[in-house]
Enzyme design. Structure first.
Site, PDB file in Angstrom:
ATOM      1  N   ASP A  29       0.885  -1.160   0.000  1.00 17.22           N
ATOM      2  CA  ASP A  29       0.000   0.000   0.000  1.00 17.22           C
ATOM      3  C   ASP A  29       0.930   1.219   0.000  1.00 17.22           C
ATOM      4  O   ASP A  29       2.115   1.108   0.364  1.00 17.22           O
ATOM      5  CB  ASP A  29      -0.870  -0.050   1.264  1.00 17.22           C
ATOM      6  CG  ASP A  29      -1.687   1.208   1.447  1.00 17.22           C
ATOM      7  OD1 ASP A  29      -2.301   1.664   0.466  1.00 17.22           O
ATOM      8  OD2 ASP A  29      -1.706   1.758   2.567  1.00 17.22           O
ATOM      9  N   LEU A  30       0.429   2.370  -0.393  1.00 17.31           N
ATOM     10  CA  LEU A  30       1.293   3.559  -0.473  1.00 17.31           C
ATOM     11  C   LEU A  30       1.156   4.466   0.763  1.00 17.31           C
ATOM     12  O   LEU A  30       2.078   4.586   1.567  1.00 17.31           O
ATOM     13  CB  LEU A  30       0.949   4.343  -1.755  1.00 17.31           C
ATOM     14  CG  LEU A  30       1.732   5.630  -2.004  1.00 17.31           C
ATOM     15  CD1 LEU A  30       3.211   5.356  -2.205  1.00 17.31           C
ATOM     16  CD2 LEU A  30       1.167   6.366  -3.232  1.00 17.31           C
ATOM     17  N   ASP A  31      -0.050   5.080   0.885  1.00 17.44           N
ATOM     18  CA  ASP A  31      -0.272   6.042   1.965  1.00 17.44           C
ATOM     19  C   ASP A  31      -0.226   5.346   3.324  1.00 17.44           C
ATOM     20  O   ASP A  31      -1.012   4.434   3.576  1.00 17.44           O
ATOM     21  CB  ASP A  31      -1.637   6.728   1.791  1.00 17.44           C
ATOM     22  CG  ASP A  31      -1.723   7.539   0.498  1.00 17.44           C
ATOM     23  OD1 ASP A  31      -0.787   8.298   0.238  1.00 17.44           O
ATOM     24  OD2 ASP A  31      -2.721   7.415  -0.230  1.00 17.44           O
ATOM     25  N   THR A  60       1.273  10.457   3.739  1.00 14.32           N
ATOM     26  CA  THR A  60       0.491  11.500   3.068  1.00 14.32           C
ATOM     27  C   THR A  60      -0.801  11.815   3.829  1.00 14.32           C
ATOM     28  O   THR A  60      -1.511  12.744   3.449  1.00 14.32           O
ATOM     29  CB  THR A  60       0.128  11.049   1.640  1.00 14.32           C
ATOM     30  OG1 THR A  60      -0.239   9.682   1.713  1.00 14.32           O
ATOM     31  CG2 THR A  60       1.290  11.214   0.687  1.00 14.32           C
ATOM     32  N   LYS A 110      -8.484   6.764   6.569  1.00  7.43           N
ATOM     33  CA  LYS A 110      -7.307   6.056   6.051  1.00  7.43           C
ATOM     34  C   LYS A 110      -7.709   4.851   5.214  1.00  7.43           C
ATOM     35  O   LYS A 110      -8.511   4.027   5.655  1.00  7.43           O
ATOM     36  CB  LYS A 110      -6.381   5.629   7.189  1.00  7.43           C
ATOM     37  CG  LYS A 110      -5.647   6.825   7.767  1.00  7.43           C
ATOM     38  CD  LYS A 110      -4.559   6.433   8.735  1.00  7.43           C
ATOM     39  CE  LYS A 110      -3.851   7.678   9.232  1.00  7.43           C
ATOM     40  NZ  LYS A 110      -2.971   7.414  10.350  1.00  7.43           N
ATOM     41  N   SER A 165      -2.590   0.560  -4.316  1.00 10.24           N
ATOM     42  CA  SER A 165      -3.091   1.725  -3.585  1.00 10.24           C
ATOM     43  C   SER A 165      -4.440   2.198  -4.101  1.00 10.24           C
ATOM     44  O   SER A 165      -4.730   2.088  -5.292  1.00 10.24           O
ATOM     45  CB  SER A 165      -2.076   2.864  -3.731  1.00 10.24           C
ATOM     46  OG  SER A 165      -2.634   4.087  -3.312  1.00 10.24           O
ATOM     47  N   ALA A 166      -5.242   2.778  -3.209  1.00  8.78           N
ATOM     48  CA  ALA A 166      -6.542   3.337  -3.597  1.00  8.78           C
ATOM     49  C   ALA A 166      -6.381   4.699  -4.250  1.00  8.78           C
ATOM     50  O   ALA A 166      -7.295   5.220  -4.879  1.00  8.78           O
ATOM     51  CB  ALA A 166      -7.413   3.480  -2.357  1.00  8.78           C
ATOM     52  N   LYS A 191     -11.054  -1.234  -1.384  1.00  8.68           N
ATOM     53  CA  LYS A 191     -10.740  -2.144  -0.289  1.00  8.68           C
ATOM     54  C   LYS A 191     -11.883  -2.036   0.714  1.00  8.68           C
ATOM     55  O   LYS A 191     -12.388  -0.930   0.893  1.00  8.68           O
ATOM     56  CB  LYS A 191      -9.413  -1.727   0.393  1.00  8.68           C
ATOM     57  CG  LYS A 191      -8.203  -1.733  -0.555  1.00  8.68           C
ATOM     58  CD  LYS A 191      -6.990  -1.051   0.104  1.00  8.68           C
ATOM     59  CE  LYS A 191      -5.863  -0.865  -0.900  1.00  8.68           C
ATOM     60  NZ  LYS A 191      -4.693  -0.151  -0.372  1.00  8.68           N
ATOM     61  N   GLU A 219       0.112  -3.313   4.647  1.00  7.40           N
ATOM     62  CA  GLU A 219      -1.035  -2.409   4.754  1.00  7.40           C
ATOM     63  C   GLU A 219      -1.143  -1.733   6.113  1.00  7.40           C
ATOM     64  O   GLU A 219      -0.901  -2.370   7.135  1.00  7.40           O
ATOM     65  CB  GLU A 219      -2.321  -3.217   4.562  1.00  7.40           C
ATOM     66  CG  GLU A 219      -3.012  -3.040   3.251  1.00  7.40           C
ATOM     67  CD  GLU A 219      -3.571  -1.640   2.991  1.00  7.40           C
ATOM     68  OE1 GLU A 219      -3.648  -0.816   3.925  1.00  7.40           O
ATOM     69  OE2 GLU A 219      -3.935  -1.372   1.846  1.00  7.40           O
ATOM     70  N   ASP A 220      -1.554  -0.453   6.123  1.00  7.59           N
ATOM     71  CA  ASP A 220      -1.757   0.228   7.401  1.00  7.59           C
ATOM     72  C   ASP A 220      -3.246   0.370   7.749  1.00  7.59           C
ATOM     73  O   ASP A 220      -3.571   0.796   8.853  1.00  7.59           O
ATOM     74  CB  ASP A 220      -1.119   1.625   7.393  1.00  7.59           C
ATOM     75  CG  ASP A 220      -1.837   2.579   6.460  1.00  7.59           C
ATOM     76  OD1 ASP A 220      -2.175   2.169   5.327  1.00  7.59           O
ATOM     77  OD2 ASP A 220      -2.080   3.731   6.863  1.00  7.59           O
TER      78      ASP A 220
HETATM   79  C1  BG6 Z   1      -5.694   6.046   0.180  1.00  6.44           C
HETATM   80  C2  BG6 Z   1      -5.663   6.974   1.376  1.00  6.44           C
HETATM   81  O1  BG6 Z   1      -4.425   5.486  -0.015  1.00  6.44           O
HETATM   82  O2  BG6 Z   1      -6.060   6.762  -0.997  1.00  6.44           O
HETATM   83  C3  BG6 Z   1      -7.024   7.671   1.515  1.00  6.44           C
HETATM   84  O3  BG6 Z   1      -5.372   6.240   2.539  1.00  6.44           O
HETATM   85  C4  BG6 Z   1      -7.385   8.370   0.217  1.00  6.44           C
HETATM   86  O4  BG6 Z   1      -6.973   8.581   2.583  1.00  6.44           O
HETATM   87  C5  BG6 Z   1      -7.343   7.375  -0.947  1.00  6.44           C
HETATM   88  O5  BG6 Z   1      -8.676   8.958   0.306  1.00  6.44           O
HETATM   89  C6  BG6 Z   1      -7.636   8.030  -2.292  1.00  6.44           C
HETATM   90  O6  BG6 Z   1      -6.600   8.914  -2.619  1.00  6.44           O
HETATM   91  P1  BG6 Z   1      -6.636  10.013  -3.745  1.00  6.44           P
HETATM   92  O7  BG6 Z   1      -5.217  10.495  -3.828  1.00  6.44           O
HETATM   93  O8  BG6 Z   1      -7.053   9.330  -5.023  1.00  6.44           O
HETATM   94  O9  BG6 Z   1      -7.612  11.049  -3.344  1.00  6.44           O
HETATM   95 MG    MG Z   2      -2.734   3.172   3.577  1.00 10.82          MG
END
Ligand code: BG6
Ligand code: MG
Length: 216
Positions: free
Chosen positions: A10-12, A18, A46, A115-116, A146, A170-171
């Site tokens: 996962d990224l964030d 972020t 998150k 990542s989402a 997810k 994953e966090d």
């Molecule tokens: C996830 C974050 O990785 O991405 C969420 O944990 C965020 O907080 C989601 O809403 C979507 O991100 P983005 O950059 O497409 O708005």
């Molecule tokens: Mg995350």
């Protein structure tokens, strides 16, 4: 013998922090709409998609909006968010993340991002780690958020590995659940009290080792 062949990250909250930028941008939006929300509320965002995050925030503020208005609000938030992440630097990669990715690669493991976020490309580029991933699956490539396993299954598919040979880092609870639903092992990044469904929980990638990985 371990059958682990690939790691999906996962990224964030796992590779970069972020969450603080998401929080600042959502808070600014809420303030413009005449209300506020706490950092504790922010925890609930998150791993949650942009659209769903907005719905939760509007709910906290007791505000109803049409779909067209929601679209405009999400775009407004994203403009502020992109403005902040466009200034990110390699120094913002979380402790041990780059080192662990490099360790995986040198051990012959494949790597993917799962990542989402629809902004993952910019974050990877600004922090100088894009080259460490064989495959990138992000919010632009998936339709089910997810805890649906789609993002990780597409990652495994892109790496040509069976889900059971993949480990997900994953966090978010929803992310750990997505990994398990996809038939993968899950390493939680954060607190064992929150991420108890994971096979292993560490406080950050700086606590990971190949020994811990192969013991999963
Ligand atoms: C996830 C974050 O990785 O991405 C969420 O944990 C965020 O907080 C989601 O809403 C979507 O991100 P983005 O950059 O497409 O708005
Ligand atoms: Mg995350």
């Amino acid at each position: 013998m371990s059958t682990i062949k690939a790691c999906i990250f996962d990224l964030d909250g796992v590779i970069v922090d972020t969450a603080v930028y998401h929080y600042k941008a959502w808070k600014r939006l809420a303030n413009e709409l005449g209300f506020d929300f706490t950092e504790e509320d922010n925890e609930k965002l998150k791993g949650v998609s942009r659209t769903r995050s907005l719905e939760l925030i509007l709910q906290w503020g007791g505000i109803t909006k049409t779909d067209a208005e929601k679209e405009e609000l999400a775009t407004r938030k994203n403009t502020w968010y992109v403005d902040m992440i466009s200034k990110m630097t390699p120094a913002e990669v979380l402790p041990g993340a780059k080192e662990f990715l490099e360790l995986c690669i040198s051990a012959g493991l494949k790597t993917a991002l799962g990542s989402a976020s629809k902004n993952s490309g910019m974050i990877l580029e600004k922090t100088g780690i894009a080259h460490l991933f064989d495959v990138v699956i992000d919010g632009n490539k998936v339709s089910k958020p997810k805890p649906d396993p789609e993002v990780f299954l597409k990652g495994a598919e892109g790496l040509h590995e069976a889900p059971e040979n993949c480990v997900v880092f994953e966090d978010a609870i929803a992310g750990v659940e997505a990994a398990i639903a996809g038939g993968m092992k899950a390493v939680g990044i954060g607190s064992p009290k929150v991420l108890y469904e994971a096979n292993l929980v560490v406080s950050g990638l700086n606590e990971m080792s190949l020994k811990k990985l192969y013991a999963l």
